[in-house]
Motif scaffolding. Sequence first.
Motif, PDB file in Angstrom:
ATOM      1  N   TRP A   1      67.188  69.201  -9.675  1.00 16.72           N
ATOM      2  CA  TRP A   1      67.708  67.939 -10.464  1.00 16.72           C
ATOM      3  C   TRP A   1      66.340  66.844 -10.564  1.00 16.72           C
ATOM      4  CZ3 TRP A   1      71.809  67.396 -13.386  1.00 16.72           C
ATOM      5  CH2 TRP A   1      71.869  66.230 -13.894  1.00 16.72           C
ATOM      6  N   GLY A   2      66.051  66.763 -11.726  1.00 17.86           N
ATOM      7  CA  GLY A   2      65.189  65.918 -12.104  1.00 17.86           C
ATOM      8  C   GLY A   2      65.378  64.345 -12.473  1.00 17.86           C
ATOM      9  N   SER A   3      66.608  64.169 -12.476  1.00 16.29           N
ATOM     10  CA  SER A   3      67.032  62.723 -12.767  1.00 16.29           C
ATOM     11  C   SER A   3      67.037  62.448 -14.325  1.00 16.29           C
ATOM     12  CB  SER A   3      66.624  61.699 -11.752  1.00 16.29           C
ATOM     13  OG  SER A   3      67.103  62.024 -10.426  1.00 16.29           O
ATOM     14  N   TYR A   4      66.722  63.304 -15.109  1.00 16.01           N
ATOM     15  CA  TYR A   4      66.027  62.844 -16.298  1.00 16.01           C
ATOM     16  C   TYR A   4      64.992  61.889 -16.583  1.00 16.01           C
ATOM     17  CZ  TYR A   4      70.581  64.913 -17.964  1.00 16.01           C
ATOM     18  OH  TYR A   4      71.422  65.905 -18.387  1.00 16.01           O
ATOM     19  N   SER A   5      64.198  62.002 -15.135  1.00 17.16           N
ATOM     20  CA  SER A   5      63.102  61.261 -14.936  1.00 17.16           C
ATOM     21  C   SER A   5      63.288  59.708 -14.837  1.00 17.16           C
ATOM     22  CB  SER A   5      62.102  61.454 -16.153  1.00 17.16           C
ATOM     23  OG  SER A   5      61.764  62.601 -16.219  1.00 17.16           O
ATOM     24  N   ILE A   6      64.708  59.374 -14.759  1.00 12.97           N
ATOM     25  CA  ILE A   6      65.101  57.800 -14.598  1.00 12.97           C
ATOM     26  C   ILE A   6      64.849  57.513 -13.116  1.00 12.97           C
ATOM     27  CG2 ILE A   6      67.096  56.327 -14.550  1.00 12.97           C
ATOM     28  CD1 ILE A   6      67.992  58.152 -17.063  1.00 12.97           C
ATOM     29  N   ASN A   7      64.162  56.263 -12.760  1.00 14.86           N
ATOM     30  CA  ASN A   7      63.725  55.952 -11.590  1.00 14.86           C
ATOM     31  C   ASN A   7      64.682  55.174 -10.815  1.00 14.86           C
ATOM     32  OD1 ASN A   7      61.673  56.477  -9.540  1.00 14.86           O
ATOM     33  ND2 ASN A   7      60.670  54.470  -9.926  1.00 14.86           N
ATOM     34  N   ASP A   8      66.019  55.625 -10.796  1.00 11.41           N
ATOM     35  CA  ASP A   8      67.071  54.963  -9.987  1.00 11.41           C
ATOM     36  C   ASP A   8      67.978  55.723  -9.509  1.00 11.41           C
ATOM     37  OD1 ASP A   8      68.243  51.890 -10.380  1.00 11.41           O
ATOM     38  OD2 ASP A   8      69.810  53.476 -10.018  1.00 11.41           O
ATOM     39  N   VAL A   9      68.687  55.699  -8.304  1.00 13.07           N
ATOM     40  CA  VAL A   9      69.276  56.799  -7.655  1.00 13.07           C
ATOM     41  C   VAL A   9      70.648  56.940  -8.626  1.00 13.07           C
ATOM     42  CG1 VAL A   9      68.508  56.397  -5.347  1.00 13.07           C
ATOM     43  CG2 VAL A   9      70.520  55.173  -6.190  1.00 13.07           C
ATOM     44  N   SER A  10      71.108  56.057  -9.378  1.00 15.10           N
ATOM     45  CA  SER A  10      72.281  56.306 -10.417  1.00 15.10           C
ATOM     46  C   SER A  10      72.022  57.267 -11.169  1.00 15.10           C
ATOM     47  CB  SER A  10      72.622  54.815 -11.136  1.00 15.10           C
ATOM     48  OG  SER A  10      71.426  54.597 -11.903  1.00 15.10           O
ATOM     49  N   ALA A  11      70.842  58.047 -11.278  1.00 15.74           N
ATOM     50  CA  ALA A  11      70.588  59.180 -12.111  1.00 15.74           C
ATOM     51  C   ALA A  11      70.640  60.482 -11.433  1.00 15.74           C
ATOM     52  CB  ALA A  11      69.135  59.018 -12.928  1.00 15.74           C
ATOM     53  N   ILE A  12      71.050  60.332 -10.081  1.00 21.39           N
ATOM     54  CA  ILE A  12      70.895  61.622  -9.477  1.00 21.39           C
ATOM     55  C   ILE A  12      72.374  61.400  -8.611  1.00 21.39           C
ATOM     56  CG2 ILE A  12      69.623  60.439  -7.503  1.00 21.39           C
ATOM     57  CD1 ILE A  12      68.778  63.622  -7.067  1.00 21.39           C
ATOM     58  N   MET A  13      72.773  60.612  -7.591  1.00 17.12           N
ATOM     59  CA  MET A  13      73.767  60.621  -6.803  1.00 17.12           C
ATOM     60  C   MET A  13      75.195  60.555  -7.403  1.00 17.12           C
ATOM     61  SD  MET A  13      72.517  58.427  -3.571  1.00 17.12           S
ATOM     62  CE  MET A  13      73.696  58.885  -2.561  1.00 17.12           C
TER      63      MET A  13
ATOM     64  N   GLN B   1      69.732  70.592 -18.869  1.00 16.66           N
ATOM     65  CA  GLN B   1      68.557  71.435 -18.392  1.00 16.66           C
ATOM     66  C   GLN B   1      67.471  70.802 -18.640  1.00 16.66           C
ATOM     67  OE1 GLN B   1      70.854  75.117 -20.463  1.00 16.66           O
ATOM     68  NE2 GLN B   1      69.091  75.639 -19.815  1.00 16.66           N
ATOM     69  N   ARG B   2      66.470  70.803 -17.851  1.00 21.89           N
ATOM     70  CA  ARG B   2      65.218  70.167 -18.071  1.00 21.89           C
ATOM     71  C   ARG B   2      64.386  70.684 -19.321  1.00 21.89           C
ATOM     72  NH1 ARG B   2      62.166  65.485 -16.868  1.00 21.89           N
ATOM     73  NH2 ARG B   2      64.112  65.443 -15.357  1.00 21.89           N
ATOM     74  N   THR B   3      64.512  71.837 -19.405  1.00 23.93           N
ATOM     75  CA  THR B   3      63.947  72.588 -20.779  1.00 23.93           C
ATOM     76  C   THR B   3      64.532  71.883 -22.192  1.00 23.93           C
ATOM     77  OG1 THR B   3      63.591  74.668 -19.705  1.00 23.93           O
ATOM     78  CG2 THR B   3      63.595  74.717 -22.131  1.00 23.93           C
ATOM     79  N   GLY B   4      66.201  71.709 -21.882  1.00 26.58           N
ATOM     80  CA  GLY B   4      66.564  70.893 -23.065  1.00 26.58           C
ATOM     81  C   GLY B   4      65.985  69.697 -23.372  1.00 26.58           C
ATOM     82  N   LEU B   5      65.934  68.933 -22.090  1.00 26.90           N
ATOM     83  CA  LEU B   5      65.397  67.527 -22.237  1.00 26.90           C
ATOM     84  C   LEU B   5      63.992  67.410 -22.772  1.00 26.90           C
ATOM     85  CD1 LEU B   5      65.913  64.407 -21.540  1.00 26.90           C
ATOM     86  CD2 LEU B   5      64.726  65.075 -19.317  1.00 26.90           C
ATOM     87  N   ILE B   6      63.135  68.387 -22.594  1.00 27.62           N
ATOM     88  CA  ILE B   6      61.929  68.512 -23.214  1.00 27.62           C
ATOM     89  C   ILE B   6      61.881  68.645 -24.536  1.00 27.62           C
ATOM     90  CG2 ILE B   6      59.672  69.746 -23.049  1.00 27.62           C
ATOM     91  CD1 ILE B   6      60.358  70.275 -20.172  1.00 27.62           C
ATOM     92  N   ILE B   7      62.887  69.784 -25.037  1.00 31.24           N
ATOM     93  CA  ILE B   7      62.870  70.039 -26.465  1.00 31.24           C
ATOM     94  C   ILE B   7      63.291  68.919 -27.170  1.00 31.24           C
ATOM     95  CG2 ILE B   7      64.295  71.357 -27.935  1.00 31.24           C
ATOM     96  CD1 ILE B   7      63.992  73.851 -25.966  1.00 31.24           C
TER      97      ILE B   7
ATOM     98  N   PHE C   1      51.983  64.145 -16.735  1.00 31.37           N
ATOM     99  CA  PHE C   1      52.489  62.738 -16.282  1.00 31.37           C
ATOM    100  C   PHE C   1      53.607  63.036 -15.219  1.00 31.37           C
ATOM    101  CE2 PHE C   1      51.550  62.086 -20.582  1.00 31.37           C
ATOM    102  CZ  PHE C   1      50.637  61.112 -20.679  1.00 31.37           C
ATOM    103  N   PRO C   2      53.833  62.237 -14.384  1.00 34.56           N
ATOM    104  CA  PRO C   2      54.591  62.364 -13.004  1.00 34.56           C
ATOM    105  C   PRO C   2      56.138  62.342 -13.289  1.00 34.56           C
ATOM    106  CG  PRO C   2      53.780  60.169 -13.171  1.00 34.56           C
ATOM    107  CD  PRO C   2      53.217  60.870 -14.074  1.00 34.56           C
ATOM    108  N   ASP C   3      56.615  62.161 -14.423  1.00 34.07           N
ATOM    109  CA  ASP C   3      57.967  62.331 -14.877  1.00 34.07           C
ATOM    110  C   ASP C   3      58.385  63.395 -15.561  1.00 34.07           C
ATOM    111  OD1 ASP C   3      56.942  62.305 -17.464  1.00 34.07           O
ATOM    112  OD2 ASP C   3      57.728  60.555 -18.298  1.00 34.07           O
ATOM    113  N   GLU C   4      57.774  64.522 -15.427  1.00 33.23           N
ATOM    114  CA  GLU C   4      58.110  65.914 -15.752  1.00 33.23           C
ATOM    115  C   GLU C   4      58.692  66.142 -16.991  1.00 33.23           C
ATOM    116  OE1 GLU C   4      60.692  69.367 -13.128  1.00 33.23           O
ATOM    117  OE2 GLU C   4      61.664  67.460 -13.812  1.00 33.23           O
ATOM    118  N   LEU C   5      57.864  65.301 -17.953  1.00 30.32           N
ATOM    119  CA  LEU C   5      58.260  65.501 -19.364  1.00 30.32           C
ATOM    120  C   LEU C   5      56.836  66.058 -20.191  1.00 30.32           C
ATOM    121  CD1 LEU C   5      60.614  62.701 -20.587  1.00 30.32           C
ATOM    122  CD2 LEU C   5      60.831  65.166 -20.712  1.00 30.32           C
TER     123      LEU C   5
END
Length: 515
Positions: free
Chosen positions: A419-431, A56-62, A502-506
């Motif tokens: 899905w926020g890809s854990y803010s990783i700027n590579d398709v390996s974080a989503i596909m 979860q994004r909330t978990g990543l933020i915490i 910031f644009p990385d949703e963190l």
Amino acid sequence: MTISRRLLGQGFAAGTAALAAPLVLVRPAEAQRAANTLRIAFRDAVPNVDPYFNSQRTGLIIGHQAFDGLVHRDPETFRIVPALATEWRWADSKTLDFTLRQGVKFHDGSPFGPDDVVFTINTIADPNTRTSTPSNYAWIQGAEKTGENTIRLHMKRPTPAALEYAALVMPIWPKAYRERVGPEGFSRAPIGTGPYRFTRVDVASGVEFERFDDYYQGGPKGRPAIQKLVARYIGDAATELTELLGQRVDWIWNMNPDQIANVNRMPYLQATRQESMRVGFLNLDAAGRSGAGNPMTNLKVRQAVWHAIDRKTIAERLIGGGSRVPDTPCFPSQFGCNAAAAVRYDYDPNKARALLAEAGFANGFDIELTSYVQPRQWSEAVQNYLRAVGIRANLNLMQVAAQIQRSQRGELAMQMGSWGSYSINDVSAIMPNYFGGGGDDYARDAEVTRLIEEGGSTADEAARKAAYDRAIRLTTERAYWLPLHTYVSTFGFRRELEFPTFPDELPRFYLARWK
């Protein structure tokens, strides 16, 4: 009014009324600023705040407030900078050497060292650990200690985005403590090296932090200005907004965009917006995991779904703030996310009805549509578009964790999420998460999986792009996973609070301060 806007408005108006909390002027409360405490509201509860065991994004933020990794990604430049490691170098395309920072302490006062790093990396690399997002770590072979202050990270294959993963999804555990308390004990009382330390963890109600005054010199996150964070889990957008207006919380995010003007009229509040890397989607059960009779196993039905929804109008009128409609199952800026490789589907309800008739569903059908998306009118808009062409989607709004559990078990014929890809700027974080054969893969397409593995197994950029292009072509041609829109984060908080976005949703509370 066009049919598109009429259908959108059926959910939009209801949601607006629900969120129209009494906008009464009340005297600003100064107690929290005087106590140097920031009160935060999150919409979804996090069953496990250990970053390796929630997606979860909330978990990543915490986790981001309390844990550090070997390296850190600067939120303004996206440059990788030192954190728990001061230096690193590529020994070869599958090997990274790190020199670790000395003098770092965990929150319990114990010293950080190479044994902690090796233990963490080798544990998460073990498939038996069952991390929440295995694709984040599938590239790791393991780690070894190479000196008193050095470690070596081995990869199964060349992984160009390795440092991005190390920065964003690879926090370091304290070996001795975690071995002593075990995974369950650690989830209840986690310890890291970050700028805040946990003082309370309650899976139902929220978490609390206190500034860690022994945060190491030179740490990329710096010493927080605010002493305490109190984060509450509040289940819906309307209550969250009411709590902000009533000055019972100081910060919320992802509130309904139609409330921005109302919030900004309050002399003690402000609202801001920032596009993020998050993509909203519909995941369709093409593989029949939820049952052999599921209509989503029919390609023409899936294509009908893609034509039925006016994604552009949803992005512009409901999300707003510059939200876009990706043609691809990834975020546009990510490496390998080539829109030119995708098959495009226009909004065409007549074509959707014709496709349904060709598939044998001239009278439509009933189906469960699960969603954890808030505000609820976003889900209702999708439901209305589907119903207009004969797909009688019965909306089941769920908590994030509950829907993720059902998705992993293969129970969902049609699910709406993000899905926020854990803010990783590579398709390996989503596909790989949705097409790599894991719990969220409802396509189970061996050809697509092979192409994604091929794209993630080489440092050759041209070869990576070619593999991902072909995978994008197939996933869109076969209409597996419908990208709905990009997200635009909406923040509401006290005017006395300085809070950079910031644009990385963190959200970075360690950079916030009271004026």
